[in-house]
Structures are given as C-alpha cells and as structure tokens.
Scaffold this motif. Structure first.
Motif, PDB file in Angstrom:
ATOM      1  N   SER A  27      18.902  22.989  14.621  1.00 45.59           N
ATOM      2  CA  SER A  27      18.882  23.531  15.976  1.00 45.59           C
ATOM      3  C   SER A  27      20.246  23.364  16.613  1.00 45.59           C
ATOM      4  O   SER A  27      20.958  22.374  16.376  1.00 45.59           O
ATOM      5  CB  SER A  27      17.825  22.822  16.838  1.00 45.59           C
ATOM      6  OG  SER A  27      16.571  22.869  16.212  1.00 45.59           O
ATOM      7  N   VAL A  28      20.587  24.350  17.450  1.00 48.77           N
ATOM      8  CA  VAL A  28      21.778  24.289  18.302  1.00 48.77           C
ATOM      9  C   VAL A  28      21.381  24.856  19.659  1.00 48.77           C
ATOM     10  O   VAL A  28      20.476  25.696  19.744  1.00 48.77           O
ATOM     11  CB  VAL A  28      22.963  25.091  17.703  1.00 48.77           C
ATOM     12  CG1 VAL A  28      23.505  24.412  16.453  1.00 48.77           C
ATOM     13  CG2 VAL A  28      22.555  26.528  17.409  1.00 48.77           C
ATOM     14  N   PRO A  29      22.016  24.430  20.759  1.00 47.78           N
ATOM     15  CA  PRO A  29      21.621  24.935  22.072  1.00 47.78           C
ATOM     16  C   PRO A  29      21.726  26.443  22.211  1.00 47.78           C
ATOM     17  O   PRO A  29      20.936  27.060  22.942  1.00 47.78           O
ATOM     18  CB  PRO A  29      22.589  24.212  23.018  1.00 47.78           C
ATOM     19  CG  PRO A  29      22.959  22.951  22.296  1.00 47.78           C
ATOM     20  CD  PRO A  29      22.996  23.330  20.851  1.00 47.78           C
ATOM     21  N   SER A  30      22.665  27.082  21.500  1.00 44.39           N
ATOM     22  CA  SER A  30      22.823  28.526  21.657  1.00 44.39           C
ATOM     23  C   SER A  30      21.698  29.320  21.010  1.00 44.39           C
ATOM     24  O   SER A  30      21.355  30.409  21.466  1.00 44.39           O
ATOM     25  CB  SER A  30      24.171  28.968  21.059  1.00 44.39           C
ATOM     26  OG  SER A  30      24.228  28.628  19.673  1.00 44.39           O
ATOM     27  N   ARG A  31      21.089  28.783  19.932  1.00 42.35           N
ATOM     28  CA  ARG A  31      20.028  29.500  19.223  1.00 42.35           C
ATOM     29  C   ARG A  31      18.654  28.847  19.384  1.00 42.35           C
ATOM     30  O   ARG A  31      17.650  29.413  18.953  1.00 42.35           O
ATOM     31  CB  ARG A  31      20.366  29.599  17.735  1.00 42.35           C
ATOM     32  CG  ARG A  31      21.586  30.451  17.442  1.00 42.35           C
ATOM     33  CD  ARG A  31      21.866  30.510  15.957  1.00 42.35           C
ATOM     34  NE  ARG A  31      20.719  31.018  15.200  1.00 42.35           N
ATOM     35  CZ  ARG A  31      20.721  31.126  13.876  1.00 42.35           C
ATOM     36  NH1 ARG A  31      21.797  30.757  13.176  1.00 42.35           N
ATOM     37  NH2 ARG A  31      19.652  31.582  13.258  1.00 42.35           N
ATOM     38  N   GLY A  32      18.605  27.660  19.982  1.00 43.49           N
ATOM     39  CA  GLY A  32      17.337  26.975  20.145  1.00 43.49           C
ATOM     40  C   GLY A  32      16.880  26.323  18.849  1.00 43.49           C
ATOM     41  O   GLY A  32      17.662  26.085  17.925  1.00 43.49           O
ATOM     42  N   VAL A  33      15.597  26.032  18.798  1.00 41.55           N
ATOM     43  CA  VAL A  33      15.016  25.412  17.614  1.00 41.55           C
ATOM     44  C   VAL A  33      14.737  26.531  16.609  1.00 41.55           C
ATOM     45  O   VAL A  33      13.746  27.257  16.723  1.00 41.55           O
ATOM     46  CB  VAL A  33      13.729  24.641  17.981  1.00 41.55           C
ATOM     47  CG1 VAL A  33      13.159  23.958  16.748  1.00 41.55           C
ATOM     48  CG2 VAL A  33      14.013  23.619  19.071  1.00 41.55           C
ATOM     49  N   VAL A  34      15.616  26.658  15.604  1.00 42.97           N
ATOM     50  CA  VAL A  34      15.527  27.778  14.664  1.00 42.97           C
ATOM     51  C   VAL A  34      14.251  27.680  13.828  1.00 42.97           C
ATOM     52  O   VAL A  34      13.551  28.663  13.606  1.00 42.97           O
ATOM     53  CB  VAL A  34      16.777  27.814  13.763  1.00 42.97           C
ATOM     54  CG1 VAL A  34      16.664  28.938  12.743  1.00 42.97           C
ATOM     55  CG2 VAL A  34      18.029  27.977  14.610  1.00 42.97           C
TER      56      VAL A  34
END
Length: 362
Positions: free
Chosen positions: A66-73
C-alpha cells in the motif's frame, strides 16, 4: 470611473478561489499522523488524526502493498486485521490511539490505514516502515482502459417466502461504470464482496460480458447471494483492478419462518409421542373378563332384580301387573310379606257353633 467595492471583492474572490481551492479541500479531508515513521515488529506507535467528524467510530490497521497515492492495493486481505484497533473521535473530530506494530500478511511498502466504520465513508493512510519486513514493488497499474463508478450503486430485488424460511437471500448489484482510459475494456472481471458487521468481506469474482469503449459508460448488474439463514447488517463491496469502487449496505431480516417451524416441532412432536404411548398402553394392559367367560372393554354394572310392586291404596289388594309384563312365580298379590294380611269374610261352617236366633211368638 468609479469602482464599487462589492464588485471588486467578487472579482478578487473569483480569482483567489481557484488558487486556494486545493489547499482548502486538503484541509477538509481527514488526516492521519504517526509518532514514528519507522518501527520494528513488537513495538508500538501512536496514531492521531483530525477532521474525521464528531463521534465517529474508526478502525486502524497496518497494511502491506500500500501507498497513500493508490490506497490499499491488495484490499483488507493485505492488512493485519486481528491486531487492529478501534477508536471514537471526540466532538471536534480528533482522535489519538496507541497501535502495536506487527508484520502485515503482504510485503511492504506499508501504511497505517484508518477508515470509518460509522458515518460517511472516508479513509486516509500514513506511510510506516516496518523494520525487518520484506519489501517488494507494487503491481503495475493496468494501462489503457480504466473503469470508475459514475452513479450510486443499488441493490435490486426482494425476499421471497422461501427466504422467510431460511433460503439464501439474493439481490442484484446494479451500477453504472465509465471507461476513463484510452483503450476499450472487454469483458471486465469485477470482484463482489459481502461482509457481516465489521468483519472483512469475502470476495467473489464475477465477469461481465460486454465491451466499454473509451469515454463510454455501461449499466452493469451482478448477482449477490448470502449464505442460508443469514440475517443482520451486511455490506456489499465492488472492486475492480485492485480498487474498491463502491459499497452498499444491506439489512437482511431474520427468517422467522424457521423459528415458527421449531416452535411447531416442539409442540406437535411431544403430543404425537404422548398419543402413541397411550395407544400402546391401551393395547398391552390386561382385560377384565365377565361371568360368562366373555371379554369386554369396560366395566358392566350388575343386573338388578325387578322390584316388587307396592300395594295399592286399598291395602288389601296389590296393584295388578301391567299388561304384557311377565308374572313373578315367587310372589302372589295376597301374600305380600311387607303388609299384614287382611281379614277374610266367609260363610259359617256347618260344624261350627251356631248363634241362637231369636224366635218370635207363635
């Protein structure tokens, strides 16, 4: 030329709003902060946030991939759900909560994911480096076509009589998607998840047959079914390309027909067993025999002798038997033992004493 002050302020506001708009929107969005940006498994951090709304229930999780730009992938399956923490915001929409650091089920990059449980849907992420946990690159986003939900989703359908007796509740998830990419999307595969309460959803892949051209939209309808006997508050989620596109609540009523069935079973079965037992007892109990050697089911009263007729009002003669009634050989009307015998009048006997007669003068 005179310039009016209200008109000048309106022009300045029109020019200033586009410049300061993104900053104002970002300030209104919920935010998350961490006391440490890096921690090892077994440690703990403090998570704080603001602008979440008053008295909202939030869930705090550590998620991998997960990254803040894509959320919980990878969705909630990438999070350490068993070690999450719940917190309620104060009247100003702020919170602060301790969180133990654990290794998520998926490799890093990792984030602390905060999402609302009650109230309007909202989520925010903060980057966290879990020391000692494996790190792998995120899966690449699909190039070309990209789908997004354009209108609110809804659940069509209603329960039937079988659902009232515990049959699996079924609905259809209806929504409109649009292709915001540059290439057409053919036969997209969606993931439909159902979750009960605060539990993680169970995802099921469903393919929609059709093609969505770039810049076009389509109406999609997918079936949704719950287990037999399900009741309570459920949530239906829609995911495509690793992103959750929509979520719809679903309140399922209790199957009262099942409860009624068990009540009838508890009443009817004991009554039937009692009747069967009484029938068995009636068959196996010993029978009483009569004096003639025959068998009978019930008790017979002893035969009573016919009652002798009582004497008539004259006292000397008994009442004659009614016509057609049999005569009793042991009883005669003149010898009733219950009444004294009446004197009989008869002529004088020849040899008996004679009473002298008065003779007249001759």
């Amino acid at each position: 030329m005179k310039v009016r002050i209200p008109a000048l302020l309106a022009v300045l506001a029109f020019v200033w709003v586009p410049l300061s708009g993104p900053v104002a929107v970002a300030a209104d969005r919920p935010s998350v902060g961490l006391s440490k940006s890096q921690a090892g498994a077994g440690g703990s951090i403090t998570v704080s946030g603001s602008d979440w709304g008053a008295k909202r229930l939030l869930m705090i999780l550590i998620c991998g991939q997960s990254v803040p730009s894509r959320g919980v992938v990878g969705g909630t399956n990438s999070c350490a759900n068993a070690d999450g923490r719940a917190v309620t915001t104060d009247a100003g929409g702020r919170f602060e909560r301790g969180l133990p650091v654990v290794e998520p089920p998926r490799p890093c990059p990792c984030v602390v994911h905060v999402a609302t449980v009650t109230g309007p849907k909202a989520a925010a992420d903060a980057v966290l480096v879990v020391a000692g946990h494996s790190v792998e690159p995120l899966p690449k986003e699909a190039a070309g076509g990209r789908l997004s939900v354009l209108t609110d989703t809804r659940l069509d359908g209603s329960g039937t009589l079988l659902t009232w007796f515990g049959s699996p509740p079924a609905r259809r998830l209806v929504f409109t998607v649009g292709n915001t990419g540059t290439t057409p999307v053919r036969n997209p595969v969606f993931q439909v998840g159902t979750a009960h309460g605060v539990f993680a959803p169970r995802w099921e892949e469903q393919q929609w047959r059709g093609t969505i051209a770039p810049g076009r939209k389509a109406r999609v309808s997918l079936p949704v079914e719950l287990p037999a006997g399900a009741h309570g508050d459920y949530a239906v989620s829609l995911k495509y390309g690793g992103r959750v596109l929509a979520e719809q609540p679903w309140g399922v009523g209790r199957p009262w027909g099942v409860t009624l069935f068990w009540i009838l079973v508890c009443v009817v079965v004991p009554a039937a067993v009692f009747r069967a037992g009484m029938a068995v007892v009636d068959r196996v109990r010993p029978r009483r025999t009569s004096g003639r050697g025959g068998r009978h089911r019930g008790l017979r009263l002893p035969e009573r002798a016919p009652r002798a007729p009582r004497p008539g009002p004259s006292g000397s003669r008994s009442a004659k038997p009614a016509p057609g009634s049999p005569a009793l050989p042991w009883f005669t009307p003149d010898t009733d033992p219950g009444t004294p015998a009446a004197p009989q009048l008869s002529a004088p006997h020849e040899n008996g004493p004679t009473t002298p007669t008065r003779r007249g003068n001759t």
